[in-house]
Design a protein around this motif. Structure first.
Motif, PDB file in Angstrom:
ATOM      1  N   GLU A 297       3.347  14.341   1.787  1.00 26.85           N
ATOM      2  CA  GLU A 297       1.976  13.844   1.740  1.00 26.85           C
ATOM      3  C   GLU A 297       1.937  12.320   1.629  1.00 26.85           C
ATOM      4  N   SER A 298       2.884  11.736   0.932  1.00 21.05           N
ATOM      5  CA  SER A 298       2.916  10.276   0.815  1.00 21.05           C
ATOM      6  C   SER A 298       3.222   9.625   2.162  1.00 21.05           C
ATOM      7  N   PHE A 299       4.022  10.293   2.996  1.00 24.21           N
ATOM      8  CA  PHE A 299       4.280   9.768   4.338  1.00 24.21           C
ATOM      9  C   PHE A 299       3.033   9.886   5.207  1.00 24.21           C
TER      10      PHE A 299
ATOM     11  N   LEU B 110       0.833  -1.195   0.000  1.00 27.27           N
ATOM     12  CA  LEU B 110       0.000   0.000   0.000  1.00 27.27           C
ATOM     13  C   LEU B 110       0.870   1.248   0.000  1.00 27.27           C
ATOM     14  N   GLY B 111       0.293   2.336  -0.485  1.00 22.55           N
ATOM     15  CA  GLY B 111       1.012   3.607  -0.510  1.00 22.55           C
ATOM     16  C   GLY B 111       0.464   4.521  -1.582  1.00 22.55           C
ATOM     17  N   ALA B 112       0.931   5.754  -1.577  1.00 19.83           N
ATOM     18  CA  ALA B 112       0.482   6.746  -2.545  1.00 19.83           C
ATOM     19  C   ALA B 112       1.017   6.413  -3.943  1.00 19.83           C
ATOM     20  N   PRO B 113       0.453   7.018  -4.988  1.00 12.95           N
ATOM     21  CA  PRO B 113       0.966   6.785  -6.343  1.00 12.95           C
ATOM     22  C   PRO B 113       2.378   7.366  -6.516  1.00 12.95           C
ATOM     23  N   LYS B 114       3.117   6.796  -7.438  1.00 10.77           N
ATOM     24  CA  LYS B 114       4.436   7.290  -7.863  1.00 10.77           C
ATOM     25  C   LYS B 114       5.484   7.281  -6.751  1.00 10.77           C
ATOM     26  N   VAL B 115       5.364   6.372  -5.804  1.00  6.60           N
ATOM     27  CA  VAL B 115       6.372   6.297  -4.742  1.00  6.60           C
ATOM     28  C   VAL B 115       7.326   5.118  -4.947  1.00  6.60           C
ATOM     29  N   GLY B 116       7.047   4.247  -5.936  1.00  4.92           N
ATOM     30  CA  GLY B 116       7.956   3.146  -6.242  1.00  4.92           C
ATOM     31  C   GLY B 116       7.501   1.788  -5.749  1.00  4.92           C
TER      32      GLY B 116
END
Length: 354
Positions: free
Chosen positions: A196-198, A117-123
């Motif tokens: 924001e992804s964190f 899981l995670g935000a888009p474009k984080v790898g």
């Protein structure tokens, strides 16, 4: 008799005459190929005239090729197997996804699901690709949903690890909640240059704790088997999240790693932590096993079983195979999985994903 003719000129000849001419040519040239000798050319009902000689020749070639094809396929398959080429003919691949538990080749405790899981474009996708033993992909393509199955054979035991990238579920809470409830361990990814992804990872971690506590009827949230990856450690962009902030917000006992899916920094430690939290052998890390074909894996698993059905422990080197036909189980199957896990503790709720 030598006949010279421009192929563009019109040429008319009965089919029987063509076959007689072809048979006479094969006799004169003394063709000794066993396949051609055993081939009986039977004319297919058609018009008694053809438009030109090139079409006549193509008809003869197609007839011979049609007779030759079955033996030719077997010859190619034989050469491929004898040469040791890892490319397997498509007609020998499994017809369906390989489920070790359904086939009776492993134990329930050896079947594991990791939810990413995670935000888009984080790898996230590239980290998963690294776990699967593949290379980093520079070009970004948004992931809708990705499901992979990696089958291991370590110390004579078979293990099945499913990886679910639930990227498309950010806007579908019920669907995301079902994925969370079916997960055994979690890989949460954010970008070190994106605050924001964190923040999203922190929210996801709280959501996982609440969902698992409700499923297991716990009064207090249990410790979640999760690995947190702060990705893009190789980036030249300014850091938006520092390690001290991560430990302060998530706690010092959290399994946190600064990683780079591009150059591999920190990934070995993250994969080792996933194995430890999930009760899997350390050899599930990509650097500690060899990749083999799915057919070789199945053959090895079956050969490990004794005549009575009991498994024999082997001392072969750790290896793994990718299931090329792996697909995410249906939502009905996932719901049944959730219900079975909840009945081990208490009577399940009417609906677990609302």
């Amino acid at each position: 008799m030598n006949i010279e003719m421009n192929t563009t000129e019109k040429f008319y000849l009965p089919v029987d005459g063509i076959l007689e001419m072809f048979n006479s040519l094969t006799v004169q040239s003394r063709i000794t190929h066993p396949v051609l000798q055993s081939t009986s050319l039977t004319p297919v009902p058609q018009h008694t005239k053809v438009s030109n000689i090139s079409k006549t020749g193509m008809g003869i070639i197609k007839t011979v090729k049609g007779r030759w094809r079955p033996q030719d396929k077997r010859a190619v398959a034989s050469r491929s197997s004898s040469s040791g080429n890892r490319q397997v003919s498509t007609d020998r691949l499994p017809k369906r996804s390989v489920d070790l538990l359904e086939l009776g080749l492993t134990k329930p405790k050896n079947c594991h699901r990791i939810v990413v899981l995670g935000a888009p474009k984080v790898g996230k996708t590239n980290i998963m690709q690294r776990f699967l033993g593949k290379e980093f992909e520079e070009n970004y393509e948004p992931t809708t949903e990705d499901f992979h199955r990696k089958l291991f054979h370590i110390g004579g035991e078979a293990y099945q690890v499913d990886l679910l990238d639930a990227a498309s579920e950010r806007n579908f809470p019920a669907k995301r909640r079902l994925s969370i409830l079916t997960g055994d361990t979690f890989l949460l990814v954010f970008s070190l240059d994106d605050r924001e992804s964190f923040d999203e990872v922190c929210e996801l971690l709280n959501e996982i704790k609440a969902a698992k506590a409700k499923l297991l009827k716990l009064k207090h949230p249990a410790r979640i088997p999760a690995v947190i990856c702060g990705n893009k450690a190789d980036s030249d962009a300014p850091r938006a999240v520092m390690r001290s902030e991560v430990t302060e917000i998530l706690g010092e006992d959290v399994a946190f790693f600064e990683t780079s899916a591009k150059d591999g920094t920190g990934l070995e430690g993250a994969f080792r932590a996933l194995a430890t939290l999930g009760g899997l052998p350390g050899e599930t890390s990509p650097s500690r096993h060899q990749l083999i074909s799915i057919l070789s894996y199945q053959t090895m698993c079956i050969s490990q079983r004794g005549r009575s059905g009991s498994r024999k422990r082997g001392l072969g080197a750790p290896c793994a195979a990718m299931d090329p036909l792996a697909r995410r189980p249906s939502f009905t199957s996932d719901l049944r999985l959730v219900l079975r896990s909840s009945t081990k503790h208490n009577k399940p709720e009417r609906c677990h994903i609302q």
